[in-house]
Design an enzyme around this catalytic site. Sequence first.
Site, short mmCIF file in Angstrom:
data_model
loop_
_atom_site.label_atom_id
_atom_site.label_comp_id
_atom_site.label_asym_id
_atom_site.label_seq_id
_atom_site.Cartn_x
_atom_site.Cartn_y
_atom_site.Cartn_z
N ASP A 151 4.06 -1.05 0.36
CA ASP A 151 3.36 0.09 -0.23
C ASP A 151 3.25 -0.03 -1.75
O ASP A 151 3.76 -0.98 -2.37
CB ASP A 151 4.08 1.38 0.17
CG ASP A 151 3.13 2.51 0.53
OD1 ASP A 151 1.99 2.50 0.05
OD2 ASP A 151 3.54 3.42 1.29
N GLU A 184 -2.07 -1.04 -0.56
CA GLU A 184 -2.32 -0.82 -1.98
C GLU A 184 -3.38 0.24 -2.23
O GLU A 184 -3.66 0.58 -3.37
CB GLU A 184 -2.69 -2.20 -2.59
CG GLU A 184 -2.95 -2.26 -4.06
CD GLU A 184 -4.42 -2.01 -4.38
OE1 GLU A 184 -4.72 -1.83 -5.58
OE2 GLU A 184 -5.25 -1.96 -3.45
N TRP A 185 -3.94 0.80 -1.12
CA TRP A 185 -4.87 1.93 -1.13
C TRP A 185 -6.24 1.60 -1.72
O TRP A 185 -7.03 2.51 -2.00
CB TRP A 185 -4.29 3.15 -1.86
CG TRP A 185 -2.85 3.42 -1.61
CD1 TRP A 185 -2.16 3.20 -0.44
CD2 TRP A 185 -1.90 3.93 -2.55
NE1 TRP A 185 -0.85 3.56 -0.59
CE2 TRP A 185 -0.65 4.01 -1.88
CE3 TRP A 185 -1.98 4.34 -3.87
CZ2 TRP A 185 0.50 4.47 -2.49
CZ3 TRP A 185 -0.83 4.81 -4.50
CH2 TRP A 185 0.38 4.87 -3.81
N GLY A 186 -6.54 0.33 -1.97
CA GLY A 186 -7.82 -0.04 -2.55
C GLY A 186 -7.93 0.21 -4.03
O GLY A 186 -9.03 0.09 -4.60
N ASP A 187 -6.83 0.52 -4.69
CA ASP A 187 -6.88 0.89 -6.11
C ASP A 187 -7.35 -0.25 -7.01
O ASP A 187 -7.99 -0.01 -8.04
CB ASP A 187 -5.49 1.35 -6.58
CG ASP A 187 -5.17 2.77 -6.14
OD1 ASP A 187 -6.00 3.39 -5.45
OD2 ASP A 187 -4.07 3.26 -6.48
N ASN A 188 -7.00 -1.47 -6.66
CA ASN A 188 -7.29 -2.63 -7.50
C ASN A 188 -8.20 -3.64 -6.80
O ASN A 188 -8.08 -4.84 -7.01
CB ASN A 188 -5.98 -3.31 -7.93
CG ASN A 188 -5.11 -2.41 -8.78
OD1 ASN A 188 -5.30 -2.32 -9.99
ND2 ASN A 188 -4.17 -1.72 -8.15
N ASP A 206 -4.73 7.31 2.20
CA ASP A 206 -4.25 7.60 3.54
C ASP A 206 -5.28 8.38 4.37
O ASP A 206 -6.04 9.19 3.85
CB ASP A 206 -2.96 8.42 3.48
CG ASP A 206 -1.79 7.60 2.97
OD1 ASP A 206 -1.92 6.38 2.83
OD2 ASP A 206 -0.73 8.21 2.70
#
Length: 404
Positions: A151, A184-188, A206
Amino acid sequence: MNRRASLILAAAIAASPAAAWAQKFDGLAATPQMGWNSWNRFACDIDEKLIRETADAMVKTGLKDAGYQYINIDDCWHGARDEHGDIQPDPQRFPSGMKALADYVHARGLKLGIYSDVGDKTCGGRPGSRGHEYQDAKTYAAWGIDYLKYDWCESKGLSAVGAYTTMRDAIRAANRPILFSLCEWGDNKPWEWAPEVGHSWRTTGDIYPCWDCELSAGTWSRWGVMRILDMQAGLRKYAGPGHWNDMDMLEVGMGMTEDEDRSHFSIWAMLNSPLILGNDLRSMPESVKKIIGRRDVIAINQDPLGVAALRFWKQGPVELWAKPLANDEWAFMVLNRGETALPLHYDWKQNVIDDQVFKHQLDFSKATWHWTDAWTGKTGDTSRRLDATVPAHGVVLLRLKKGA
């Protein structure tokens, strides 16, 4: 040092054992991974009894035979680190230890997954892996862990590429093939760099069990099925065998309607997202079991060609999607995003499907294709108009094969 000596040194470094670690394990996730994860239903309310019973249920319900294999423990399994810095499981929740639990799961022909985080603490406030990456990977390998969800909480100041690559190399050094799932939630924009690092990467924040909504928590949000679908625009080109776009865990059986659950499962199948169940397998109704165990739909997700679907037509709430399959077959999905059931009268010859990314084309004017409805088993062919009623928030999902 002269140029020739430099080249010799570079070659020696490249051939060293350390360089061999600088890659993920091949041979994992040739098709999107299938399994179960504890978080969506149980959050931190987990223990070894739940994990054992879930493994038993996966076998008893036939889900193992349908292709599901990973039993993944999410956040909150952690105890403290010992005097050597080795992570320990919570002694009250997992008194038998993770090695015994892995043995139990393996004895049923399944695999065990675990969770950690790039930061000092996990999202649930347990010890993260920052500064302990190689130590933790070695521990997971000794326990017999097969899957790591990693995570992105407590990540301020960290490089995503650096943090995830460090854990990738730690897993490699531990010398046990572990599927590496980047959360990584697509942040980067992980799709641009993660194919060399892990076997799947989250493309969004999420999921939430609703059709089309955003549940805001202030600095972050959870997203409904349609919102996550729309966030996949432009990403299909990055994924394929061994490296998948992950649209998050499934919410089938978690509060949506049956039509919405079928659509949710169909969309994840068509876009090659990992199929990671989130419901309670021990007490699910037969209606949920029929959806998550539908082998004709699972086969679309697990197709060895590994090409995700493309949307080729949209009008109002109706969308048409097509997915190239192995052996010159196709999957075809009609999605009704709207609030009312809609009649469908589709002339197969009205569109030529042109997948310019993966170089596949489908022209129904040149041949007749026979189709089977993946949900109902109904059959037909493209010589006649496709007539159907698509439920509100529903789908029609067909598998097409050329010729007789």
